[in-house]
Scaffold this active site. Structure first.
Site, PDB file in Angstrom:
ATOM      1  CG  ASP A  37      -1.845   1.176   1.248  1.00 30.77           C
ATOM      2  OD1 ASP A  37      -1.442   2.284   0.864  1.00 30.77           O
ATOM      3  OD2 ASP A  37      -3.015   0.979   1.617  1.00 30.77           O
ATOM      4  CG  HIS A  38       0.975   4.628  -2.876  1.00 33.11           C
ATOM      5  ND1 HIS A  38      -0.276   4.323  -3.326  1.00 33.11           N
ATOM      6  CD2 HIS A  38       0.998   5.976  -2.753  1.00 33.11           C
ATOM      7  CE1 HIS A  38      -0.972   5.430  -3.477  1.00 33.11           C
ATOM      8  NE2 HIS A  38      -0.229   6.457  -3.132  1.00 33.11           N
ATOM      9  CG  HIS A  63      -4.498   4.656  -0.105  1.00 38.42           C
ATOM     10  ND1 HIS A  63      -3.554   3.669  -0.217  1.00 38.42           N
ATOM     11  CD2 HIS A  63      -4.804   5.013  -1.371  1.00 38.42           C
ATOM     12  CE1 HIS A  63      -3.303   3.441  -1.506  1.00 38.42           C
ATOM     13  NE2 HIS A  63      -4.051   4.243  -2.231  1.00 38.42           N
TER      14      HIS A  63
HETATM   15  C1  BG6 Z   1      -4.286   5.353  -5.597  1.00 42.20           C
HETATM   16  C2  BG6 Z   1      -5.689   5.522  -6.109  1.00 42.20           C
HETATM   17  O1  BG6 Z   1      -4.157   4.131  -4.910  1.00 42.20           O
HETATM   18  O2  BG6 Z   1      -3.963   6.418  -4.716  1.00 42.20           O
HETATM   19  C3  BG6 Z   1      -5.825   6.857  -6.820  1.00 42.20           C
HETATM   20  O3  BG6 Z   1      -6.002   4.469  -7.019  1.00 42.20           O
HETATM   21  C4  BG6 Z   1      -5.382   7.982  -5.906  1.00 42.20           C
HETATM   22  O4  BG6 Z   1      -7.156   7.079  -7.255  1.00 42.20           O
HETATM   23  C5  BG6 Z   1      -4.008   7.698  -5.312  1.00 42.20           C
HETATM   24  O5  BG6 Z   1      -5.347   9.172  -6.670  1.00 42.20           O
HETATM   25  C6  BG6 Z   1      -3.677   8.720  -4.234  1.00 42.20           C
HETATM   26  O6  BG6 Z   1      -2.338   8.569  -3.863  1.00 42.20           O
HETATM   27  P1  BG6 Z   1      -1.498   9.806  -3.341  1.00 42.20           P
HETATM   28  O7  BG6 Z   1      -0.188   9.230  -2.961  1.00 42.20           O
HETATM   29  O8  BG6 Z   1      -1.424  10.763  -4.494  1.00 42.20           O
HETATM   30  O9  BG6 Z   1      -2.276  10.386  -2.188  1.00 42.20           O
END
Ligand code: BG6
Length: 506
Positions: free
Chosen positions: A192-193, A255
């Site tokens: 999960d990034h 997230h």
């Molecule tokens: C992704 C979603 O996992 O996370 C996207 O699929 C979203 O829709 C993105 O824009 C948001 O990531 P970050 O790091 O830009 O908050």
């Protein structure tokens, strides 16, 4: 994350062969290669390292490398040092193959064995599935049957699975079972990034490396918690994916629940993967699974209509390419969740996320209980500002405490003031993709920042009633909001009925 607590000597990652399935896609070009470059530039990649890209596209290794070099120059988060870039790309090769075809795995075995002999990667293999989710189970199954992922002679074999992990509780469970039929849980790294973001990791440090916060981190002192992930960008070119996914599935069980569990979990006994992941899963397990009618009452879903955000005209969501004209997919969701444990009983957690909002802002705001007003009754003070501790995740990485202070002068007048710690004032961090720590941790076998099967399923269990309730309501109750606004009015009511207000999205 293991190197980050104190100035421990930096450990180079283990020698390994890094195999990317879906290597011709965006993820490899925009994020994985720039992240590997940053690791190489930081001296964290071993000399005994190689990358094999696998994809269906017909491409020579030279053409693949040329493409990666261009992407690296476009998407690198820092200036590219030619020597480091050459060294990294020099260990990259390409294999054309279909992840569903057994023949691909025989060719892959030969390619891996060549590399292992030439570069001395000691049999360690990291398989990164940068593919559409439908390919996760078939590829893992073939890795298993071909023996490529079998661990032996002290060599490790690990598989990184991208999101989305399932589309509901049943599919997430099924996927876990399919993966576990071929791999041990210790070999599966569900990414999960959000957990690659420094400020998200810092929630653990803020809570558990300071004696200051934990004693007041519970229902006696905390009134409620707001978790916001607001995006100013619209859905853009991802219409096909997004329209079948929606804001809830896209953001919440992954997230937002990562943020929720780090903020609300009990202190783990040790800073180590099994202890931390057990506490996170436990927290999600304690989060109330609502009845369908409560789920409707405690949620708001909405879709954006044309408007302007950051001076950009945004068209109606339904006019986005590849979105069905009468789509009822939500681009915004707000939820009220309760956690059934001693620490949090009675403390609402309000979560919201959406596209095309006024600003990009990801934050966790902890609202402390109000001081009794009694003492100020006979003074001109008519109200006290609210005590918020705000953890700013992006774009402003900061921690800020808001409290009341007396305005200088003969009268007792009070104003809300703030103390803010900004990361940039203390730390000189090079910009990163967010994937560096995650890839590095996988290469050293540290799974703290990855999700375990029980945590994933516990998250979907909480989300499932909302999916069911909305499906039954069939588009009824879908609100709308103007692009560039703070979201639908209904989201204001969700808090107003409890006598509370969202913090402004700024
Ligand atoms: C992704 C979603 O996992 O996370 C996207 O699929 C979203 O829709 C993105 O824009 C948001 O990531 P970050 O790091 O830009 O908050």
């Amino acid at each position: 994350m293991s190197e980050s607590f104190a100035a421990a000597p930096v450990r180079t990652a283990d020698p390994c062969c890094f195999v990317i399935f879906g290597a011709s896609g965006d993820l490899t070009h925009r994020l994985l290669i720039p992240a590997l470059y940053n690791l190489a530039a930081g001296g964290l990649l071993p000399d005994a390292f190689s990358v094999i890209g696998v994809a269906r596209k017909e491409l020579s290794s030279d053409a693949f490398r040329d493409g990666l070099e261009k992407s690296l120059r476009t998407f690198a988060t820092r200036r590219v040092d030619d020597a480091v870039g050459r060294r990294l790309l020099g260990c990259v090769s390409y294999l054309q193959g279909d992840g569903e075809d057994p023949a691909t795995y025989e060719q892959l075995r030969q390619a891996i064995e060549r590399v292992e002999a030439a570069r001395g990667t000691r049999g360690n293999r990291l398989f990164y599935l940068a593919t559409p989710p439908a390919a996760f189970a078939p590829i893992t199954c073939r890795l298993g049957t071909s023996g490529l992922s079998r661990e032996r002679d002290g060599a490790w074999r690990r598989v990184i699975i991208e999101k989305p992990f399932g589309t509901d509780l049943a599919s997430a469970r099924a996927l876990n079972q399919q993966l576990l039929a071929s791999l041990g849980e210790h070999q599966i790294y569900r990414i999960d990034h959000y957990l690659g973001k420094e400020t998200v990791q810092n929630i653990l440090v803020l809570r558990f490396a300071n004696g200051l916060f934990e004693p007041i981190w519970h229902r006696d002192h905390i009134d409620h918690v707001q978790i916001t992930v607001a995006e100013s960008l619209p859905v853009g070119r991802r219409g096909r994916f997004y329209d079948s996914t929606g804001a809830l599935r896209d953001m919440v069980p992954n997230h937002l629940f990562q943020l929720l569990s780090l903020v609300a979990m009990e202190p783990p006994a040790r800073f180590e993967a099994s202890a931390v992941r057990a506490e996170k899963a436990e927290l999600l397990d304690a989060t109330q699974v609502q009845s369908t009618s409560d789920a409707l009452r405690n949620s708001v879903r909405a879709q954006y209509q044309a408007g302007t955000s950051a001076n950009h005209r945004i068209e109606d969501y339904r006019r986005t390419a590849d979105v069905r004209p009468g789509s009822t997919t939500e681009t915004y969701v707000a939820l009220k969740l309760m956690i059934d444990n001693w620490r949090w009983a009675g403390v609402p957690f309000y979560l919201r996320t959406g596209k095309a909002l006024r600003a990009q802002s990801t934050e966790v705001a902890i609202k402390f209980k109000q001081a009794p007003f009694v003492m100020f009754r006979d003074t001109p003070v008519d109200r006290l500002a609210q005590n918020f501790l705000v953890l700013g995740i992006q774009p402003h990485e900061c921690i800020s405490l808001q409290f009341n202070a007396k305005i200088p002068g003969p009268m007792i007048t009070i104003k809300g003031v703030g103390m803010t710690f900004k990361y940039q004032d203390y730390f000189d961090t090079a910009p990163s993709t967010g994937y560096e720590t995650l890839i590095y941790d996988c290469m050293i076998g540290d799974a703290i920042l990855f999700q375990r099967a029980d945590g994933i399923e516990a998250g979907w269990r909480v989300v499932q009633p909302f999916i069911d309730a909305w499906r039954e309501a069939d588009g009824q109750g879908l609100a709308s909001y103007q692009a560039g606004s703070e979201g639908p009015e209904a989201a204001e009511h969700l808090l107003a009925r409890d006598g509370r207000r969202w913090r402004p999205i700024a």
